[in-house]
Write a protein that holds these residues in place. Sequence first.
Motif, PDB file in Angstrom:
ATOM      1  N   LEU A  76       0.817  -1.214   0.000  1.00  0.00           N
ATOM      2  CA  LEU A  76       0.000   0.000   0.000  1.00  0.00           C
ATOM      3  C   LEU A  76       0.844   1.254   0.000  1.00  0.00           C
ATOM      4  CD1 LEU A  76      -2.445  -1.160   2.759  1.00  0.00           C
ATOM      5  CD2 LEU A  76      -3.060  -0.802   0.365  1.00  0.00           C
ATOM      6  N   VAL A  86      -1.080   5.682   4.802  1.00  0.00           N
ATOM      7  CA  VAL A  86      -2.043   4.736   4.241  1.00  0.00           C
ATOM      8  C   VAL A  86      -3.426   5.334   4.414  1.00  0.00           C
ATOM      9  CG1 VAL A  86      -3.056   2.433   4.440  1.00  0.00           C
ATOM     10  CG2 VAL A  86      -0.604   2.754   4.799  1.00  0.00           C
ATOM     11  N   GLU A  90      -7.345   3.073  -0.239  1.00  0.00           N
ATOM     12  CA  GLU A  90      -6.356   2.248  -0.938  1.00  0.00           C
ATOM     13  C   GLU A  90      -6.437   0.797  -0.481  1.00  0.00           C
ATOM     14  OE1 GLU A  90      -4.874   3.618  -3.489  1.00  0.00           O
ATOM     15  OE2 GLU A  90      -5.811   5.501  -2.899  1.00  0.00           O
TER      16      GLU A  90
END
Length: 161
Positions: A76, A86, A90
């Motif tokens: 990620l 993050v 995603e």
Amino acid sequence: MQLSQVIEKSTRMKRLNVVSLKMVRERTLPYHSNIIRSPQDIYNLAKEMRLPDEDREHCVVLALSTKNHVTAIHTLSIGNLNSSLVHPREVFKVCILANAASFVIMHNHPSNDPTFSPEDIQLTQRLLKAAEILGIECLDHVVVTHDAYRSMREQDLMVIH
């Protein structure tokens, strides 16, 4: 330009993008099992991927089937020495494309200290809330180092506050 040409130009049809989404297998990872049964399994997979050896934080999602078979592994984010950005969208983009019933997040701490940071806990809270809405269960968030791992599930941190 005549008035009729201006009117005609302004009423022309617009072009809209029609798309399809596909997940592309970049490579495979030889491994003795494709089932995640415990945080120890996650740690063993992370070590096989050499995640603890990285000099920057790498955050990885494991998309899992209804029987906890790994259907996709996706990095990620690659951050810096002590952080990695993050966003839940995603994580869920990968999970939806992989038809995941659940997922696990794992990332390394290059400092070799497996203690969860406040940001790790905050991210997990956001993921748990989004997972509840989307119906894709977040099974665990595991921090890995050369010598150890920590599991939020084992530390009873997988509850929505």
